[in-house]
Design a protein around this motif. Structure first.
Motif, mmCIF file in Angstrom:
data_model
loop_
_atom_site.group_PDB
_atom_site.id
_atom_site.type_symbol
_atom_site.label_atom_id
_atom_site.label_comp_id
_atom_site.label_asym_id
_atom_site.label_seq_id
_atom_site.Cartn_x
_atom_site.Cartn_y
_atom_site.Cartn_z
ATOM 1 N N GLN A 199 0.814 -1.421 0.110
ATOM 2 C CA GLN A 199 0.041 0.068 0.021
ATOM 3 C C GLN A 199 0.866 1.101 -0.048
ATOM 4 O OE1 GLN A 199 -3.365 -0.105 3.142
ATOM 5 N NE2 GLN A 199 -3.158 -2.240 3.112
ATOM 6 N N GLY A 200 2.301 1.097 0.078
ATOM 7 C CA GLY A 200 3.206 2.482 -0.162
ATOM 8 C C GLY A 200 3.245 2.913 1.436
ATOM 9 N N LEU A 201 2.796 2.268 2.590
ATOM 10 C CA LEU A 201 2.807 2.733 3.723
ATOM 11 C C LEU A 201 4.140 2.564 4.240
ATOM 12 C CD1 LEU A 201 -0.496 1.253 5.111
ATOM 13 C CD2 LEU A 201 -0.107 3.757 4.137
ATOM 14 N N GLN A 202 4.628 3.533 4.949
ATOM 15 C CA GLN A 202 5.987 3.619 5.772
ATOM 16 C C GLN A 202 6.178 3.071 6.981
ATOM 17 O OE1 GLN A 202 8.425 4.755 3.578
ATOM 18 N NE2 GLN A 202 9.889 3.909 5.209
ATOM 19 N N ILE A 203 6.922 1.683 7.105
ATOM 20 C CA ILE A 203 7.094 0.907 8.438
ATOM 21 C C ILE A 203 8.099 1.684 9.224
ATOM 22 C CG2 ILE A 203 7.894 -0.992 9.221
ATOM 23 C CD1 ILE A 203 6.631 -2.591 6.920
ATOM 24 N N ASP A 204 7.906 1.915 10.539
ATOM 25 C CA ASP A 204 8.710 2.477 11.547
ATOM 26 C C ASP A 204 9.942 1.715 11.667
ATOM 27 O OD1 ASP A 204 10.005 4.050 13.301
ATOM 28 O OD2 ASP A 204 8.322 3.973 14.820
ATOM 29 N N PRO A 205 11.139 2.173 11.383
ATOM 30 C CA PRO A 205 12.437 1.436 11.634
ATOM 31 C C PRO A 205 12.846 1.186 13.071
ATOM 32 C CG PRO A 205 13.037 3.553 10.765
ATOM 33 C CD PRO A 205 11.604 3.399 10.539
ATOM 34 N N ALA A 206 12.164 2.043 13.855
ATOM 35 C CA ALA A 206 12.546 1.718 15.584
ATOM 36 C C ALA A 206 11.709 0.668 16.042
ATOM 37 C CB ALA A 206 12.142 3.064 15.955
ATOM 38 N N ASN A 207 10.797 0.329 15.267
ATOM 39 C CA ASN A 207 9.863 -0.871 15.953
ATOM 40 C C ASN A 207 9.116 -1.397 14.470
ATOM 41 O OD1 ASN A 207 8.493 -2.746 17.365
ATOM 42 N ND2 ASN A 207 8.098 -1.560 19.082
ATOM 43 N N PRO A 208 9.639 -2.333 13.902
ATOM 44 C CA PRO A 208 9.025 -2.463 12.398
ATOM 45 C C PRO A 208 7.670 -3.410 12.614
ATOM 46 C CG PRO A 208 11.530 -2.600 12.254
ATOM 47 C CD PRO A 208 11.199 -2.665 13.684
ATOM 48 N N VAL A 268 17.281 -3.004 16.956
ATOM 49 C CA VAL A 268 16.744 -3.874 16.002
ATOM 50 C C VAL A 268 17.937 -4.650 15.296
ATOM 51 C CG1 VAL A 268 15.587 -3.996 13.816
ATOM 52 C CG2 VAL A 268 14.644 -2.404 15.716
ATOM 53 N N LYS A 269 18.881 -3.933 15.033
ATOM 54 C CA LYS A 269 20.106 -4.479 14.467
ATOM 55 C C LYS A 269 20.900 -5.800 15.073
ATOM 56 C CE LYS A 269 21.420 -0.704 11.470
ATOM 57 N NZ LYS A 269 22.307 0.387 11.237
ATOM 58 N N VAL A 270 20.726 -5.803 16.235
ATOM 59 C CA VAL A 270 21.368 -6.614 17.252
ATOM 60 C C VAL A 270 20.656 -7.902 17.124
ATOM 61 C CG1 VAL A 270 21.791 -7.422 19.746
ATOM 62 C CG2 VAL A 270 22.529 -5.169 18.975
ATOM 63 N N LEU A 271 19.072 -8.010 17.126
ATOM 64 C CA LEU A 271 18.297 -9.093 16.830
ATOM 65 C C LEU A 271 18.622 -9.687 15.470
ATOM 66 C CD1 LEU A 271 15.114 -8.108 18.476
ATOM 67 C CD2 LEU A 271 16.259 -9.848 19.335
#
Length: 380
Positions: free
Chosen positions: A230-239, A312-315
Motif C-alpha cells: 500500500q506504500g505505507l512507511q514502516i517505522d524502523p524503530a519498531n518494525p 533492532v540490528k542486534v536481533l
C-alpha cells in the motif's frame, strides 16, 4: 521449539526483510523452511536414538567438542534472551502502559515462576502451546485487515526478483540455529521420549514444530507485505509494531502488544531452559541445581537489558550468528549417526544424511558469505 523460534527477533527479522524484499521474501521463507526441516529431522532423530544431549554426543565424536558447542550455544542463547526480555518489556508497555523496564521485570517474574513450581516441565509445555496458538490467531486477523496481494507473493516465492543470502541465513538461524532446534530435542529427552521406538513420534514432532513456526512466519510476512504494497512507511524503530498499527489501527497496536509479549515470554523460557541444558551434564553442581541456574540466566538477561537496551540490528545479527552455529551442530550430529558407540545398531537413512549434508554445505557457504560481506553492512 516452535514458540522458542517465534520471538521478538523472529517478528523483527520477518518485518525488516519483507520491507526490503517485498514479495520476493516469500522465496527466502520457502528455502528456509526446506533447510529447517532438513536440519531439525536429523538432529532430533540422532539425539533421541543416542539418548544423549547434544554436548555429550559432540564430546563422543571428538573430546572437547561438546564444550565448544555448549559455549557457542549458551552465548547465542544469552544474546537472544536479552532481546527476548526486551521484547517482553515492549509488549507489556503496549498492553498496560508501563515502562519497558517495568514490563521486562514483570515478565521475568512470570518466567521464573514457571520454573519454581513442581511440575515445571508440564507447565512450560502447556503455556507455550496456548501462547503459540494465540499469536497465530491474532496475526491472522491482522493479515486479513492488511489485505496483501497474495497472488504476487505466491509467484515471487518461486520466481523471486532477488535472492538475499543474509535473509536466508538469518531466518534459518532464527528458526533452527543455535539453541532453538535443541529446545525441542532436549525437551523430548527430558520428557522420556527416547530410543528407536520413538522415531515416528520424533519425525511428526520435528515437522509439525517447523510447520507451526512457518505458518506464523507466512502470516506475518503477508501482513507486512500488505502494508508495504500500500506504500505505507514502516517505522524502523519498531518494525513489527508499525505493521500491526498500519494494518489495523489502534486495535492492531494493542494486538501487537499481546503477540510481542506472548512471543517474547515463551522465547525467554525456551532460551533459558535450552541454554542451561547444554551445560547441565558438563558439571555435577549445575545438574543438581539446574533450575536455579535457569532462573539465574533469566535474571542476568533482564539486568543486561535494563542497563543496555535492545537495538533492532542486534536481533538480526543474533539470528545470523545462530545460523553460523548450525553447520557445526548439524555436522557433528551427522557424524555421530554413523558411530556405533553413540547410536548402537541404528541405521540412519541415506537420504536423510544427504539432506542434512546439503543443509551443512549450503548454510556453511551462505554463512561465510554473509559473515564477510553482509553482516558488516548492518553497522555502517
Amino acid at each position: 521449539m516452535a514458540t522458542s523460534a517465534i520471538g521478538p527477533g523472529f517478528l523483527t527479522q520477518t518485518t525488516v526483510f519483507t520491507q526490503q524484499l517485498a514479495a520476493s521474501f516469500g522465496f527466502v521463507i520457502l528455502v528456509s523452511i526446506i533447510l529447517d526441516i532438513g536440519a531439525q529431522m536429523n538432529i532430533w532423530r540422532i539425539l533421541v536414538v543416542s539418548e544423549r544431549r547434544a554436548q555429550d554426543v559432540a564430546n563422543m565424536v571428538l573430546p572437547g567438542l561438546g564444550y565448544v558447542l555448549a559455549f557457542l550455544i549458551v552465548l547465542g542463547g544469552l544474546a537472544f534472551n536479552i532481546g527476548n526480555i526486551a521484547g517482553a518489556g515492549l509488549g507489556a508497555n503496549v498492553i498496560f502502559g508501563v515502562t519497558p523496564e517495568m514490563g521486562a521485570l514483570f515478565s521475568a517474574v512470570i518466567a521464573v515462576a514457571v520454573f519454581v513450581v513442581r511440575e515445571a516441565g508440564k507447565l512450560m509445555d502447556r503455556f507455550a502451546q496456548i501462547m503459540g496458538f494465540l499469536m497465530i490467531a491474532l496475526t491472522l486477523y491482522v493479515l486479513f485487515t492488511a489485505n496483501p496481494p497474495v497472488g504476487e507473493a505466491v509467484v515471487k516465492s518461486f520466481v523471486p526478483d532477488t535472492i538475499d543470502m543474509l535473509a536466508i541465513v538469518t531466518l534459518v538461524g532464527g528458526t533452527v540455529g543455535g539453541y532453538i532446534t535443541f529446545a525441542g530435542g532436549h525437551r523430548l529427552l527430558d520428557a522420556g521420549v527416547k530410543g528407536v521406538q520413538a522415531l515416528p513420534q520424533v519425525t511428526r514432532g520435528s515437522i509439525s514444530a517447523i510447520g507451526i513456526a512457518s505458518i506464523m512466519r507466512i502470516f506475518l510476512f503477508l501482513a507486512a507485505f500488505g502494508v508495504v504494497a500500500q506504500g505505507l512507511q514502516i517505522d524502523p524503530a519498531n518494525p513489527p509494531a508499525s505493521v500491526f498499527k498500519l494494518a489495523a489501527g489502534d486495535v492492531g497496536y494493542k494486538l501487537f502488544g499481546i503477540v510481542m509479549w506472548s512471543a517474547a515470554i515463551t522465547s525467554v523460557i525456551g532460551a533459558a531452559y535450552t541454554s542451561v541444558s547444554f551445560i547441565r551434564t558438563l558439571n555435577r553442581n549445575i545438574e543438581k541445581y539446574h533450575k536455579w541456574v535457569i532462573i539465574g540466566f533469566i535474571v542476568f538477561s533482564t539486568l543486561v537489558f535494563i542497563s543496555i537496551g535492545r537495538p533492532v540490528k542486534v536481533l538480526i545479527l543474533a539470528g545470523a550468528l545462530n545460523g553460523l552455529i548450525l553447520p557445526l551442530s548439524l555436522g557433528v550430529m551427522l557424524i555421530a549417526a554413523y558411530k556405533k558407540n553413540i547410536v548402537g545398531d541404528y541405521k540412519h537413512p541415506a537420504w536423510m544424511t544427504a539432506f542434512g549434508a546439503l543443509v551443512v554445505v549450503s548454510m556453511g557457504y551462505m554463512g561465510a558469505y554473509t559473515l564477510f560481506t553482509q553482516i558488516p553492512k548492518l553497522f555502517q
